[in-house]
Design an enzyme around this catalytic site. Structure first.
Site, short mmCIF file in Angstrom:
data_model
loop_
_atom_site.label_atom_id
_atom_site.label_comp_id
_atom_site.label_asym_id
_atom_site.label_seq_id
_atom_site.Cartn_x
_atom_site.Cartn_y
_atom_site.Cartn_z
N TRP A 172 -5.19 0.87 10.47
CA TRP A 172 -5.32 0.89 9.01
C TRP A 172 -5.07 -0.50 8.45
CZ3 TRP A 172 -7.94 3.37 5.72
CH2 TRP A 172 -7.66 3.28 4.36
N TYR A 176 0.84 -1.20 0.00
CA TYR A 176 0.00 0.00 0.00
C TYR A 176 0.88 1.25 0.00
CZ TYR A 176 -3.14 3.58 1.84
OH TYR A 176 -3.84 4.74 2.05
N GLU A 184 -11.51 5.52 5.19
CA GLU A 184 -10.93 6.30 6.30
C GLU A 184 -11.95 6.45 7.42
OE1 GLU A 184 -7.88 6.96 6.77
OE2 GLU A 184 -6.98 6.90 4.78
#
Length: 192
Positions: A54, A24, A46
């Site tokens: 995350w 990522y 988000e």
């Protein structure tokens, strides 16, 4: 097309610590994004991440894409009670009633912004003057959780009916979509 594994002997931002977060980091995080569908995806992800790591969201990302119709805001805006109930039973996503309802509400608000500005891209990039803000953080130094720009974005999004868009979430969105370049100056991605 087969993707090659990320290089291991390069300097990266300190948060990229496992294979998924490294991929990522190396391919997406901080890349200026102008595609409305992708911007919507990051806005929803988000918000879903609030209070979680995350990495949790990255592991569930493909499930989110399937559960939320590829993050098509027009489809999501039409979700009704039955679809909401299915989402709340879907173990592949974060089954938080407020976050699921927020995704649906945010799709509706997103479409209104597109209607008003011609694109969400045009709207959201105004918060950084239309070009990425390039910061110069050093490895191991604290990056702020919010900025005056993310404060303004959050306030305006909330005024337009968006949920789960506090300033910290907005700043994470800005980092992910390249509105700001918060790669550490030592990171191999910084100059890109």
């Amino acid at each position: 097309m087969k993707m090659k594994a990320p290089a291991k002997n390069v300097v990266r931002c300190t948060w990229a610590t496992n294979e998924l977060s490294i991929l990522y980091h190396d391919r997406e995080w901080g890349v200026p994004q102008h595609d409305d569908r992708v911007l919507f995806e990051f806005l929803i992800l988000e918000g879903a991440q609030a209070g979680l790591s995350w990495d949790t969201i990255l592991r569930k990302r493909e499930n989110y894409r399937a559960a939320f119709d590829g993050f098509d805001p027009e489809k999501i805006a039409r979700y009704e009670r039955r679809k909401t109930q299915r989402l709340l039973r879907d173990e592949g996503i974060i089954r938080n009633r407020l976050k699921v309802a927020s995704a649906i509400q945010n799709a509706r608000a997103f479409l209104e912004v597109q209607e008003e500005f011609g694109s969400f891209d045009r709207y959201i990039w105004q918060f950084v003057g239309g070009k990425p803000r390039v910061n110069a953080w050093r490895l191991g130094k604290g990056i702020p959780a919010s900025t005056p720009e993310s404060d303004s974005m959050s306030k305006d999004l909330k005024k337009r009916g968006f949920n789960f868009v506090g300033s910290t979430i907005c700043y994470a969105f800005m980092q992910a979509t390249g509105l700001v370049n918060d790669h550490a100056v030592e990171c191999f991605r910084y100059p890109k």
